[in-house]
Write a protein that holds these residues in place. Structure first.
Motif, PDB file in Angstrom:
ATOM      1  N   SER A 190       0.711  -1.316  -0.164  1.00 35.21           N
ATOM      2  CA  SER A 190       0.018  -0.089  -0.152  1.00 35.21           C
ATOM      3  C   SER A 190       0.888   1.204   0.116  1.00 35.21           C
ATOM      4  O   SER A 190       0.312   2.311  -0.043  1.00 35.21           O
ATOM      5  CB  SER A 190      -0.881  -0.095   1.248  1.00 35.21           C
ATOM      6  OG  SER A 190      -1.661  -1.137   1.063  1.00 35.21           O
ATOM      7  N   LEU A 191       2.012   1.008  -0.008  1.00 35.34           N
ATOM      8  CA  LEU A 191       2.962   2.326   0.038  1.00 35.34           C
ATOM      9  C   LEU A 191       3.326   2.498  -1.418  1.00 35.34           C
ATOM     10  O   LEU A 191       3.645   1.779  -2.156  1.00 35.34           O
ATOM     11  CB  LEU A 191       4.272   1.746   0.897  1.00 35.34           C
ATOM     12  CG  LEU A 191       4.005   1.683   2.328  1.00 35.34           C
ATOM     13  CD1 LEU A 191       5.528   1.140   2.885  1.00 35.34           C
ATOM     14  CD2 LEU A 191       3.913   2.961   2.907  1.00 35.34           C
ATOM     15  N   GLU A 192       3.474   3.856  -1.675  1.00 36.90           N
ATOM     16  CA  GLU A 192       3.945   4.202  -2.969  1.00 36.90           C
ATOM     17  C   GLU A 192       5.191   5.069  -2.845  1.00 36.90           C
ATOM     18  O   GLU A 192       5.317   5.942  -2.151  1.00 36.90           O
ATOM     19  CB  GLU A 192       2.796   5.215  -3.752  1.00 36.90           C
ATOM     20  CG  GLU A 192       1.701   4.454  -4.059  1.00 36.90           C
ATOM     21  CD  GLU A 192       0.703   5.467  -4.690  1.00 36.90           C
ATOM     22  OE1 GLU A 192       1.203   6.414  -5.062  1.00 36.90           O
ATOM     23  OE2 GLU A 192      -0.535   4.942  -4.522  1.00 36.90           O
ATOM     24  N   LYS A 193       6.426   4.556  -3.521  1.00 31.30           N
ATOM     25  CA  LYS A 193       7.595   5.069  -3.578  1.00 31.30           C
ATOM     26  C   LYS A 193       8.171   5.240  -2.107  1.00 31.30           C
ATOM     27  O   LYS A 193       9.144   5.979  -1.880  1.00 31.30           O
ATOM     28  CB  LYS A 193       7.736   6.612  -4.253  1.00 31.30           C
ATOM     29  CG  LYS A 193       7.064   6.427  -5.513  1.00 31.30           C
ATOM     30  CD  LYS A 193       6.875   8.104  -6.082  1.00 31.30           C
ATOM     31  CE  LYS A 193       6.238   7.916  -7.298  1.00 31.30           C
ATOM     32  NZ  LYS A 193       5.785   9.372  -7.635  1.00 31.30           N
ATOM     33  N   TRP A 194       7.767   4.031  -1.143  1.00 31.24           N
ATOM     34  CA  TRP A 194       8.583   4.304   0.136  1.00 31.24           C
ATOM     35  C   TRP A 194       8.666   2.682   0.380  1.00 31.24           C
ATOM     36  O   TRP A 194       8.141   1.800  -0.212  1.00 31.24           O
ATOM     37  CB  TRP A 194       7.404   4.726   1.232  1.00 31.24           C
ATOM     38  CG  TRP A 194       6.969   6.015   1.201  1.00 31.24           C
ATOM     39  CD1 TRP A 194       6.423   6.908   0.453  1.00 31.24           C
ATOM     40  CD2 TRP A 194       7.923   7.079   2.011  1.00 31.24           C
ATOM     41  NE1 TRP A 194       6.205   8.124   0.795  1.00 31.24           N
ATOM     42  CE2 TRP A 194       7.108   8.277   1.603  1.00 31.24           C
ATOM     43  CE3 TRP A 194       8.942   7.135   2.808  1.00 31.24           C
ATOM     44  CZ2 TRP A 194       7.805   9.439   2.584  1.00 31.24           C
ATOM     45  CZ3 TRP A 194       9.089   8.247   3.383  1.00 31.24           C
ATOM     46  CH2 TRP A 194       8.609   9.381   3.160  1.00 31.24           C
ATOM     47  N   LEU A 201      -9.225   3.389  11.853  1.00 30.44           N
ATOM     48  CA  LEU A 201      -8.712   4.616  11.039  1.00 30.44           C
ATOM     49  C   LEU A 201      -8.504   5.845  11.694  1.00 30.44           C
ATOM     50  O   LEU A 201      -7.672   6.750  11.925  1.00 30.44           O
ATOM     51  CB  LEU A 201      -9.313   4.962   9.915  1.00 30.44           C
ATOM     52  CG  LEU A 201      -8.807   3.803   8.531  1.00 30.44           C
ATOM     53  CD1 LEU A 201      -8.726   2.329   8.943  1.00 30.44           C
ATOM     54  CD2 LEU A 201      -9.309   4.277   7.222  1.00 30.44           C
ATOM     55  N   ASP A 202      -9.673   6.379  12.529  1.00 34.36           N
ATOM     56  CA  ASP A 202      -9.831   7.365  13.105  1.00 34.36           C
ATOM     57  C   ASP A 202      -8.993   7.727  14.391  1.00 34.36           C
ATOM     58  O   ASP A 202      -8.206   8.679  14.471  1.00 34.36           O
ATOM     59  CB  ASP A 202     -11.267   7.680  13.624  1.00 34.36           C
ATOM     60  CG  ASP A 202     -12.322   8.011  12.492  1.00 34.36           C
ATOM     61  OD1 ASP A 202     -11.907   8.513  11.316  1.00 34.36           O
ATOM     62  OD2 ASP A 202     -13.420   7.995  12.679  1.00 34.36           O
ATOM     63  N   GLN A 230       2.956  15.974   8.897  1.00 35.57           N
ATOM     64  CA  GLN A 230       2.391  15.252   7.767  1.00 35.57           C
ATOM     65  C   GLN A 230       1.845  13.835   8.086  1.00 35.57           C
ATOM     66  O   GLN A 230       1.101  13.108   7.281  1.00 35.57           O
ATOM     67  CB  GLN A 230       3.481  15.093   6.651  1.00 35.57           C
ATOM     68  CG  GLN A 230       3.836  16.322   5.925  1.00 35.57           C
ATOM     69  CD  GLN A 230       2.719  17.302   5.399  1.00 35.57           C
ATOM     70  OE1 GLN A 230       1.860  16.685   4.558  1.00 35.57           O
ATOM     71  NE2 GLN A 230       2.777  18.547   5.972  1.00 35.57           N
ATOM     72  N   SER A 231       2.076  13.388   9.203  1.00 36.32           N
ATOM     73  CA  SER A 231       1.911  11.923   9.649  1.00 36.32           C
ATOM     74  C   SER A 231       0.416  11.425   9.399  1.00 36.32           C
ATOM     75  O   SER A 231       0.226  10.406   8.825  1.00 36.32           O
ATOM     76  CB  SER A 231       2.319  11.749  10.979  1.00 36.32           C
ATOM     77  OG  SER A 231       3.782  11.398  11.068  1.00 36.32           O
ATOM     78  N   SER A 232      -0.403  12.269   9.971  1.00 40.04           N
ATOM     79  CA  SER A 232      -1.840  12.090  10.025  1.00 40.04           C
ATOM     80  C   SER A 232      -2.497  11.711   8.788  1.00 40.04           C
ATOM     81  O   SER A 232      -3.023  10.732   8.279  1.00 40.04           O
ATOM     82  CB  SER A 232      -2.764  13.006  10.685  1.00 40.04           C
ATOM     83  OG  SER A 232      -2.663  14.339  10.237  1.00 40.04           O
ATOM     84  N   LYS A 233      -2.083  12.510   7.677  1.00 43.36           N
ATOM     85  CA  LYS A 233      -2.517  12.399   6.425  1.00 43.36           C
ATOM     86  C   LYS A 233      -1.838  11.334   5.582  1.00 43.36           C
ATOM     87  O   LYS A 233      -2.653  10.450   4.807  1.00 43.36           O
ATOM     88  CB  LYS A 233      -1.963  13.808   5.202  1.00 43.36           C
ATOM     89  CG  LYS A 233      -3.100  14.978   5.769  1.00 43.36           C
ATOM     90  CD  LYS A 233      -2.327  16.068   4.965  1.00 43.36           C
ATOM     91  CE  LYS A 233      -3.077  17.437   5.436  1.00 43.36           C
ATOM     92  NZ  LYS A 233      -2.555  18.617   4.673  1.00 43.36           N
ATOM     93  N   PHE A 234      -0.625  11.086   5.854  1.00 44.14           N
ATOM     94  CA  PHE A 234       0.312   9.752   5.403  1.00 44.14           C
ATOM     95  C   PHE A 234      -0.545   8.529   5.920  1.00 44.14           C
ATOM     96  O   PHE A 234      -0.866   7.713   5.036  1.00 44.14           O
ATOM     97  CB  PHE A 234       1.542   9.948   5.724  1.00 44.14           C
ATOM     98  CG  PHE A 234       2.269   8.709   5.189  1.00 44.14           C
ATOM     99  CD1 PHE A 234       2.539   8.638   3.872  1.00 44.14           C
ATOM    100  CD2 PHE A 234       3.047   7.670   6.192  1.00 44.14           C
ATOM    101  CE1 PHE A 234       3.631   7.346   3.395  1.00 44.14           C
ATOM    102  CE2 PHE A 234       3.453   6.610   5.786  1.00 44.14           C
ATOM    103  CZ  PHE A 234       3.864   6.642   4.346  1.00 44.14           C
ATOM    104  N   VAL A 236      -2.446   5.559   3.614  1.00 39.67           N
ATOM    105  CA  VAL A 236      -1.965   4.163   3.622  1.00 39.67           C
ATOM    106  C   VAL A 236      -2.745   3.197   4.072  1.00 39.67           C
ATOM    107  O   VAL A 236      -3.329   2.401   3.474  1.00 39.67           O
ATOM    108  CB  VAL A 236      -0.714   4.086   4.168  1.00 39.67           C
ATOM    109  CG1 VAL A 236      -0.193   2.747   4.486  1.00 39.67           C
ATOM    110  CG2 VAL A 236       0.629   4.951   3.654  1.00 39.67           C
ATOM    111  N   LEU A 237      -3.460   3.527   5.292  1.00 43.25           N
ATOM    112  CA  LEU A 237      -4.570   2.738   5.925  1.00 43.25           C
ATOM    113  C   LEU A 237      -5.905   2.514   5.118  1.00 43.25           C
ATOM    114  O   LEU A 237      -6.522   1.639   5.024  1.00 43.25           O
ATOM    115  CB  LEU A 237      -4.912   3.256   7.295  1.00 43.25           C
ATOM    116  CG  LEU A 237      -3.863   3.001   8.518  1.00 43.25           C
ATOM    117  CD1 LEU A 237      -4.267   3.651   9.631  1.00 43.25           C
ATOM    118  CD2 LEU A 237      -3.466   1.482   8.600  1.00 43.25           C
TER     119      LEU A 237
END
Length: 132
Positions: free
Chosen positions: A62-66, A99-100, A113-117, A121-122
């Motif tokens: 589910s990760l893109e470019k990571w 998720l919440d 940026q963590s919460s958006k990331f 992903v989730l």
């Protein structure tokens, strides 16, 4: 112990296990700081540790470019924690709650940026699980 607190303590224990290869029981004991243990906390930490390979595989898909090792330690372990809940506990806890909670915890322990990331992903992990 409330589930939210158990999740936060589980994140702290998983962080410790990830960074210093601590034994899960010792990491749990450390984060409890003398408080009484909690069944849900134990279930989360031990569940993530026991199923880490499967969980990481799902996250990596589910990760893109990571890659997993490039993720911030907090983000990586929060993803593992929430993914564990999505796979193994979704009959007890609604997926949206999982998720919440992960997003809210990311706002506290992660960076700007963590919460958006985490949310992105989730959401992909959740979708993959629904399609399987």
């Amino acid at each position: 112990m409330k589930r939210r607190t158990a999740r936060e303590k589980a994140l702290q224990a998983l962080f410790q296990i990830d960074v210093s290869n601590s034994e899960p029981a010792l990491a749990i004991e450390h984060v409890l700081e003398g408080e009484a243990g909690d069944e849900y906390l134990n279930k989360l930490v031990l569940g993530v540790v026991e199923n880490k390979t499967e969980i990481d595989k799902l996250i990596m898909g589910s990760l893109e470019k990571w890659s997993m090792d490039r993720l911030a330690t907090v983000d990586r372990n929060l993803l593992r924690l929430a993914t564990y809940e999505l796979i193994y506990i979704r009959n007890e806890v609604p997926e949206n709650v999982i998720l919440d909670e992960a997003i809210e915890i990311a706002k506290i322990y992660g960076d700007d940026q963590s919460s958006k990331f985490i949310n992105g992903v989730l959401s992909k992990v959740k979708q993959k699980l629904l399609n399987d």
